[in-house]
Design a protein around this motif. Structure first.
Motif, mmCIF file in Angstrom:
data_model
loop_
_atom_site.group_PDB
_atom_site.id
_atom_site.type_symbol
_atom_site.label_atom_id
_atom_site.label_comp_id
_atom_site.label_asym_id
_atom_site.label_seq_id
_atom_site.Cartn_x
_atom_site.Cartn_y
_atom_site.Cartn_z
ATOM 1 N N PHE A 117 6.425 -33.806 18.350
ATOM 2 C CA PHE A 117 5.339 -34.769 18.497
ATOM 3 C C PHE A 117 4.607 -34.919 17.166
ATOM 4 O O PHE A 117 4.330 -36.037 16.709
ATOM 5 C CB PHE A 117 4.382 -34.268 19.590
ATOM 6 N N ALA A 118 4.343 -33.767 16.522
ATOM 7 C CA ALA A 118 3.656 -33.803 15.224
ATOM 8 C C ALA A 118 4.486 -34.586 14.204
ATOM 9 O O ALA A 118 3.965 -35.424 13.465
ATOM 10 C CB ALA A 118 3.398 -32.382 14.721
ATOM 11 N N LEU B 240 4.221 -38.259 14.740
ATOM 12 C CA LEU B 240 2.922 -38.827 14.370
ATOM 13 C C LEU B 240 2.730 -38.859 12.858
ATOM 14 O O LEU B 240 2.078 -39.752 12.316
ATOM 15 C CB LEU B 240 1.790 -38.002 14.997
ATOM 16 N N LEU B 241 3.298 -37.859 12.180
ATOM 17 C CA LEU B 241 3.085 -37.755 10.739
ATOM 18 C C LEU B 241 4.034 -38.638 9.942
ATOM 19 O O LEU B 241 3.716 -39.052 8.825
ATOM 20 C CB LEU B 241 3.253 -36.301 10.283
ATOM 21 N N ALA B 242 5.197 -38.905 10.519
ATOM 22 C CA ALA B 242 6.260 -39.555 9.743
ATOM 23 C C ALA B 242 5.819 -40.828 9.015
ATOM 24 O O ALA B 242 6.026 -40.940 7.801
ATOM 25 C CB ALA B 242 7.460 -39.822 10.637
ATOM 26 N N PRO B 243 5.202 -41.814 9.695
ATOM 27 C CA PRO B 243 4.885 -43.064 8.977
ATOM 28 C C PRO B 243 3.979 -42.827 7.769
ATOM 29 O O PRO B 243 4.279 -43.291 6.666
ATOM 30 C CB PRO B 243 4.156 -43.909 10.030
ATOM 31 N N ALA B 244 2.910 -42.048 7.975
ATOM 32 C CA ALA B 244 1.969 -41.823 6.881
ATOM 33 C C ALA B 244 2.637 -41.070 5.737
ATOM 34 O O ALA B 244 2.437 -41.402 4.567
ATOM 35 C CB ALA B 244 0.749 -41.046 7.389
ATOM 36 N N PHE B 245 3.446 -40.073 6.081
ATOM 37 C CA PHE B 245 4.022 -39.275 5.006
ATOM 38 C C PHE B 245 5.124 -40.022 4.275
ATOM 39 O O PHE B 245 5.299 -39.851 3.067
ATOM 40 C CB PHE B 245 4.486 -37.915 5.528
ATOM 41 N N MET C 39 -1.350 -45.903 10.392
ATOM 42 C CA MET C 39 -0.641 -44.700 9.953
ATOM 43 C C MET C 39 -1.551 -43.470 9.956
ATOM 44 O O MET C 39 -1.107 -42.367 10.251
ATOM 45 C CB MET C 39 -0.097 -44.908 8.540
ATOM 46 N N ALA C 40 -2.812 -43.667 9.579
ATOM 47 C CA ALA C 40 -3.692 -42.510 9.356
ATOM 48 C C ALA C 40 -4.149 -41.882 10.669
ATOM 49 O O ALA C 40 -4.292 -40.662 10.743
ATOM 50 C CB ALA C 40 -4.910 -42.921 8.523
ATOM 51 N N ARG D 94 -4.962 -31.191 15.043
ATOM 52 C CA ARG D 94 -4.794 -30.603 16.351
ATOM 53 C C ARG D 94 -3.503 -29.845 16.616
ATOM 54 O O ARG D 94 -3.488 -28.860 17.311
ATOM 55 C CB ARG D 94 -4.902 -31.720 17.409
ATOM 56 N N LEU D 95 -2.399 -30.352 16.117
ATOM 57 C CA LEU D 95 -1.128 -29.793 16.563
ATOM 58 C C LEU D 95 -0.758 -28.581 15.736
ATOM 59 O O LEU D 95 -1.191 -28.411 14.601
ATOM 60 C CB LEU D 95 -0.034 -30.865 16.465
ATOM 61 N N LEU E 236 3.246 -42.153 1.937
ATOM 62 C CA LEU E 236 2.701 -41.386 0.808
ATOM 63 C C LEU E 236 3.798 -40.993 -0.170
ATOM 64 O O LEU E 236 3.605 -41.027 -1.379
ATOM 65 C CB LEU E 236 1.979 -40.135 1.315
ATOM 66 N N GLU F 141 5.850 -29.573 20.577
ATOM 67 C CA GLU F 141 4.665 -29.852 19.774
ATOM 68 C C GLU F 141 5.075 -30.259 18.357
ATOM 69 O O GLU F 141 4.524 -31.184 17.778
ATOM 70 C CB GLU F 141 3.771 -28.607 19.749
ATOM 71 N N TYR G 72 -4.623 -36.968 13.542
ATOM 72 C CA TYR G 72 -4.638 -36.234 14.802
ATOM 73 C C TYR G 72 -3.696 -35.031 14.733
ATOM 74 O O TYR G 72 -4.057 -33.915 15.110
ATOM 75 C CB TYR G 72 -4.236 -37.150 15.953
ATOM 76 N N ALA G 73 -2.494 -35.274 14.217
ATOM 77 C CA ALA G 73 -1.521 -34.184 14.123
ATOM 78 C C ALA G 73 -2.045 -33.073 13.221
ATOM 79 O O ALA G 73 -1.932 -31.891 13.546
ATOM 80 C CB ALA G 73 -0.185 -34.716 13.606
ATOM 81 N N LEU G 74 -2.636 -33.445 12.100
ATOM 82 C CA LEU G 74 -3.130 -32.429 11.161
ATOM 83 C C LEU G 74 -4.316 -31.672 11.736
ATOM 84 O O LEU G 74 -4.515 -30.497 11.459
ATOM 85 C CB LEU G 74 -3.541 -33.077 9.839
ATOM 86 N N PRO H 261 -2.661 -41.458 13.754
ATOM 87 C CA PRO H 261 -1.765 -40.431 14.289
ATOM 88 C C PRO H 261 -1.604 -39.233 13.362
ATOM 89 O O PRO H 261 -1.608 -38.090 13.820
ATOM 90 C CB PRO H 261 -0.422 -41.161 14.462
ATOM 91 N N ALA H 262 -1.512 -39.484 12.053
ATOM 92 C CA ALA H 262 -1.315 -38.374 11.122
ATOM 93 C C ALA H 262 -2.512 -37.438 11.142
ATOM 94 O O ALA H 262 -2.359 -36.214 11.161
ATOM 95 C CB ALA H 262 -1.089 -38.903 9.709
ATOM 96 N N LEU I 86 -4.656 -44.165 2.220
ATOM 97 C CA LEU I 86 -4.119 -43.261 3.247
ATOM 98 C C LEU I 86 -4.676 -41.841 3.135
ATOM 99 O O LEU I 86 -5.200 -41.315 4.121
ATOM 100 C CB LEU I 86 -2.589 -43.224 3.160
ATOM 101 N N PRO I 87 -4.583 -41.202 1.967
ATOM 102 C CA PRO I 87 -5.112 -39.828 1.899
ATOM 103 C C PRO I 87 -6.584 -39.778 2.272
ATOM 104 O O PRO I 87 -7.017 -38.903 3.020
ATOM 105 C CB PRO I 87 -4.922 -39.436 0.426
ATOM 106 N N ILE J 264 -6.980 -40.297 6.061
ATOM 107 C CA ILE J 264 -6.496 -39.149 6.838
ATOM 108 C C ILE J 264 -7.528 -38.031 6.812
ATOM 109 O O ILE J 264 -7.911 -37.493 7.851
ATOM 110 C CB ILE J 264 -5.136 -38.663 6.292
ATOM 111 N N ALA K 74 1.281 -29.631 4.411
ATOM 112 C CA ALA K 74 1.089 -31.070 4.638
ATOM 113 C C ALA K 74 -0.336 -31.474 4.283
ATOM 114 O O ALA K 74 -0.558 -32.494 3.619
ATOM 115 C CB ALA K 74 1.397 -31.415 6.095
#
Lengths: 311, 350, 279
Positions: free
Chosen positions: A31-32, A35-40, C87-88, C97-98, A43, A28, C93-95, C90-91, C150-151, C154, C106
């Protein structure tokens, strides 16, 4: 149920660990991360890195007009800032601009929301018209006001002033009137935002509590003070926080209307930092001003968030 | 692909931080069985189902399906179908697409999916609704759609998590009967989670009763009803629940309300016990425990009496032709074989 | 007249004043864009005049046409929207749900980045872009637009993802779908509404942005909000043309605003009403 069984279970868990749950958790996490890598990364590159670079730049003398004098100066920019009258006046203007626009937006927005809430017909018109200012570019809004609304004589505001017997005014040339004008323009554009948010929050309040209050013989004013206002408080505070952040960094409308002038009469801190950096090309000092603005923003938002948590 | 659907839980422990949701659970499910996990909320039955499905991993212990240790096997590789309490239908897909989804994921060729979907829908009688979206269905139809999605894949295990709890009372009774028929006709192993003892009693071939993270009893509904293992189960199974009264036991007899009753117990000596008496096992007799009828709940074909026996409240269920009036003084008794005895300290059956 | 009726008329009058106050500047710009310069400058202001499309013809097809600027605005806005959403989604979703360590941080980080004043970002950014020659390029502008889009995207999306029940994913998983496939086939189709709202907002914000654009634009990349200034100078103001350009700059956002009216209100309130500390 009995604590002994819990302990026995915990002991058994320690003896025969099952690592599938760890595998699942790890999967998990990966996977997270993916998914987060590109956006972060984006940023980091567009916010965090510039911030660090900004603080670094603020420790330099960096004058694009006089590059030969550039170099590391440590805290010199900040020392200069403390004795810079233009800085203090811009800070004061920022606070006046922010406080007045936010208060006006919330008060007018709330009053209108309450008024429209009770309307049986015509709500749709309000909802439709209120969208318009909010979606416009502040730069375009500023341009329209500067020309077609506030220009002497044929500008509508001036035309109305003449006919009201006030006489033609130099709306953007007089220091005080210019400040009033930019505050009015900001309020014009963003009051619909407060209005729409508060109207939606009002609509979300359950109707039966009002019926109960009516049966308890509360007057309209009492219902407003004792029921509506407390229930709406979170939404109001949220609107205040959001609008404050925007007002502190307002730029485009003032820039197009007065560009900070006449002189520095409408030069809020944000605009001062911009002018110093990109008009006077004194980037190091401009950076220090931007850092100062950031500190002011953080302090004010800290106070507001504390306010939100209180009670 | 489809195995027999045999399940074994071996010393399953599930910790949520310091809290033990399951404290060492062991049971077996035979192929083709309709097996109920029964218990009050928070007793661990849903956790057990989720661990069986592979949605949660146990902290310790092993899960076997068809003799193979699947503890570390991914949920989607376990060949298990499940009906969720909320149905979890995909709202943006039609009924047909919902039912087809598991087949599509299994890479079944398109030509074979269509007939399989229609077949599954027909089994639960929703083949006329295939083009609808879940939002356009009634609660009962949604539930059937969820069933169809679960049976279409012909998985070896069929899990149901309180599938009837969102239906109204009448529909629940109808669906209950159909569910049982469906499971019989498919011959699939079903594991059924419920907090409703009546549902478990009527549906299950066997059931496991959960209390506070442990299985207290496994057996057929008749066995559990006839010989509840503990005071908790005695109080949980049966409606209205068993009367549980403290009493004194002396050499095969007990005393309640100053009256002696014979039991079948073979214990020697004298001790404190908790006596369990099912309301339906109590009869009105000429000579027995004396009491006064406080309240009558008339159920139509029978009635439930609240009887005050010198300070002790006892409930009895009597036939309709035999109902006294409120305020009447009556005497009640039970046959020796209908008297359950429990240990007040271990709370187990004696 | 009874007090009740007086009250009613007062309310109607107040309503009309506010509706007029909000609509008038926009309507007036549209009217002025259909006038000739003398008509714009007439005193008293003219409500009745013979309309002409001359101003539009001039600003679109005359010398100094703003067509390239409209193209610039479109490329920037569409580009920003696409990159942001890729980008937003997938990010968010992760924030939403996961489970993973550092999730709280984060989320806080995303929130905190919104506190940075744009002027504090543009100064260093300008220096860097000047060094790598990205001033007056689309990639330069779109990249920095991510700092605000982005922020926002998201956080807006997180609130939509959170509305989907967990069982939906578990059901898909038991049905044999992989995580990625579940996300694509089950989750994303259910937040289509939220994605649409987010797209509208990101597009609006990108179209309306001014500070970054004014610093980073040049002869190649010059959105219409910046190009507008060509029509006002110290020497003279081209009144009707300026009105026409303003209307052209307003047109797409007003159209979006009217079409997506309900969504916009929802997007504005999602932070304020539901999301608590989000925005």
């Amino acid at each position: 149920m009995a604590p002994t069984t819990d302990m026995a279970a915990a002991a058994a868990a320690a003896i025969v660990p099952n690592d599938f749950s760890r595998v699942l958790a790890q999967r998990e996490r990966r996977f997270a991360a993916a998914l987060l890598a590109p956006a972060f990364l984006a940023l980091l590159a567009t916010t965090t890195f510039p911030l660090m670079f900004l603080v670094w730049t603020s420790a330099f003398r960096m004058d694009l007009a006089m590059p030969f004098a550039n170099g590391f100066v440590g805290f010199e920019n900040y020392q200069a800032l403390l004795t810079d009258e233009r800085f203090w006046s811009s800070l004061l203007l920022s606070l006046v601009y922010t406080a007045s626009t936010v208060v006006l937006q919330v008060v007018i927005g709330l009053a209108l929301a309450l008024l429209v809430m009770d309307m049986k017909r015509g709500q749709g018109w309000f909802r439709l018209i209120a969208i318009l200012p909010v979606v416009l570019s502040p730069a375009v809004v500023g341009m329209i006001w500067r020309t077609f609304m506030l220009a002497p004589e044929f500008g509508i505001v001036d035309f109305l002033a003449i006919n009201a017997g006030i006489g033609s005014k130099n709306w953007l040339g007089d220091p005080l009137l210019a400040m009033v004008s930019v505050i009015a323009i900001h309020t014009w554009q963003w009051t619909p935002f407060a209005f729409m948010v508060l109207l939606a929050s009002l609509a979300a309040l359950p109707e039966d509590i009002y019926e109960a209050a009516r049966l308890d013989r509360a007057t309209a004013w009492q219902r407003f003070r004792r029921i509506t206002l407390p229930l709406l408080r979170p939404a109001i505070v949220m609107v205040i926080i959001m609008r404050t952040m925007v007002a502190l960094t307002a730029f485009a409308a003032i820039f197009t209307v007065t560009a900070g002038g006449p002189g520095t009469a409408t030069e809020i801190l944000n605009l001062y930092a911009y002018r110093k950096s990109f008009t006077e090309l004194s980037i190091g000092y401009g950076s220090a001003l931007a850092v100062a603005l950031l500190i002011v923003t953080v302090i004010i938002s800290g106070v507001l968030f504390a306010l939100r948590r209180a009670k | 692909m489809s195995g027999r659907g045999e399940v074994r839980f071996e010393d399953i422990i599930k910790m949520h931080g310091e809290f033990a949701a399951l404290k060492g659970v062991n049971f077996e499910i035979k192929p083709g069985e309709f097996f109920a996990l029964l218990g009050p909320s928070g007793s661990g039955k849903s956790t057990t189902l989720r661990i069986l499905a592979g949605l949660d991993a146990p902290t310790a212990g092993h899960v076997y399906i068809d003799g193979k240790d699947v503890t570390s096997v991914d949920a989607r590789d376990r060949d298990i179908a499940m009906v969720f309490q909320s149905y979890a239908l995909y709202p943006h897909m039609t009924v047909a697409d919902n039912i087809a989804f598991p087949l599509e994921m299994a890479n079944m060729p398109r030509a074979k999916i269509g007939p399989a979907v229609v077949d599954a829908a027909r089994k639960v009688k929703i083949d006329h609704l295939l083009d609808r979206k879940p939002g356009q269905l009634s609660g009962g139809q949604q539930q059937r759609c969820a069933l169809a999605r679960a049976i279409v894949r012909k998985a070896r295990l069929f899990l149901l998590d309180e599938p009837l709890s969102n239906l109204d009372a009448k529909l629940r009774l109808e669906t209950r009967a159909e569910l049982k028929k469906l499971q019989r006709s498919l011959g699939v192993t079903a594991v059924y989670v419920t907090h409703d003892q009546e549902e478990a009693m009527t549906l299950a071939d066997r059931m496991a009763v959960f209390m506070a993270g442990e299985i207290q009893q496994v057996g057929t509904p008749a066995e559990v009803f006839a010989k509840p293992n503990s005071i908790e189960i005695a109080g949980f199974i049966g409606n209205p629940p068993m009367n549980l009264l403290p009493a004194r036991y002396i050499n095969g007899d007990i005393t309640i309300g100053g009256r002696w009753l014979k039991t079948t117990a073979q214990l020697a000596g004298e001790r404190d016990v908790i006596v369990g008496l099912r309301p339906s096992a109590l009869r009105i007799v000429a000579d027995g425990i004396n009491g006064k009828v406080d309240l009558i709940e008339d159920l139509g074909d029978s009635a439930i009496l609240d009887i005050d026996c010198s300070g002790t409240q006892i409930r009895a269920r009597v036939n309709h032709d035999n109902v006294p009036r409120e305020g009447d003084a009556i005497a009640i008794a039970a046959r020796p074989q209908d008297i359950h005895l429990f240990d007040p300290t271990t709370r187990k059956r004696l | 007249m009874s007090a009740r009726r007086v009250r009613m008329f007062a309310l109607i009058a107040i309503s009309l004043v506010f509706l007029l106050a909000w609509a008038f500047p926009i309507v007036w710009s549209v009217l002025n864009s259909l006038k000739t310069d003398p008509d714009v400058l007439a005193y008293p202001p003219k409500l009745i005049f013979s309309p002409t499309l001359d101003a539009y013809r001039d600003v679109l097809f005359g010398s100094g046409s703003i067509l390239p600027n409209l193209v610039s605005s479109i490329v920037i806005s569409v580009g920003t929207t696409i990159v942001t959403m890729l980008m937003a989604i997938p990010a968010a979703y992760a924030l939403a749900r996961l489970r993973f360590r550092g999730k709280k941080f984060a989320g806080f980080y995303v929130l905190a980045t919104q506190m940075l004043p744009p002027v504090g970002i543009i100064i260093p950014y300008f220096l860097v872009l000047r060094n790598i020659g990205w001033i007056d390029t689309y990639q330069g502008i779109i990249l920095i637009y991510l700092s605000f889009s982005l922020p926002f995207a998201i956080w807006l999306l997180v609130s939509y993802f959170e509305d989907i029940p967990f069982e939906m994913e578990e059901a898909a998983y038991l049905d044999g779908a992989s995580r990625l496939r579940t996300l694509r086939r089950i989750i994303i189709p259910q937040v289509r509404g939220g994605i649409a709202v987010t797209v509208v907002f990101v597009f609006l914000n990108a179209w309306n942005e001014f500070l970054f654009a004014v610093v980073l634009s040049g002869n190649t990349v010059r959105p219409v909000t910046v190009a507008m200034f060509n029509f006002v100078s110290v020497e003279q103001t081209l009144w009707a043309k300026l009105a026409a350009v303003s209307v052209l700059a307003m047109l797409p956002v007003v159209a979006l605003g009217v079409v997506a009216q309900k969504h916009i209100v929802k997007g504005l309130t999602v932070g304020a009403v539901k999301g608590g500390g989000r925005r």
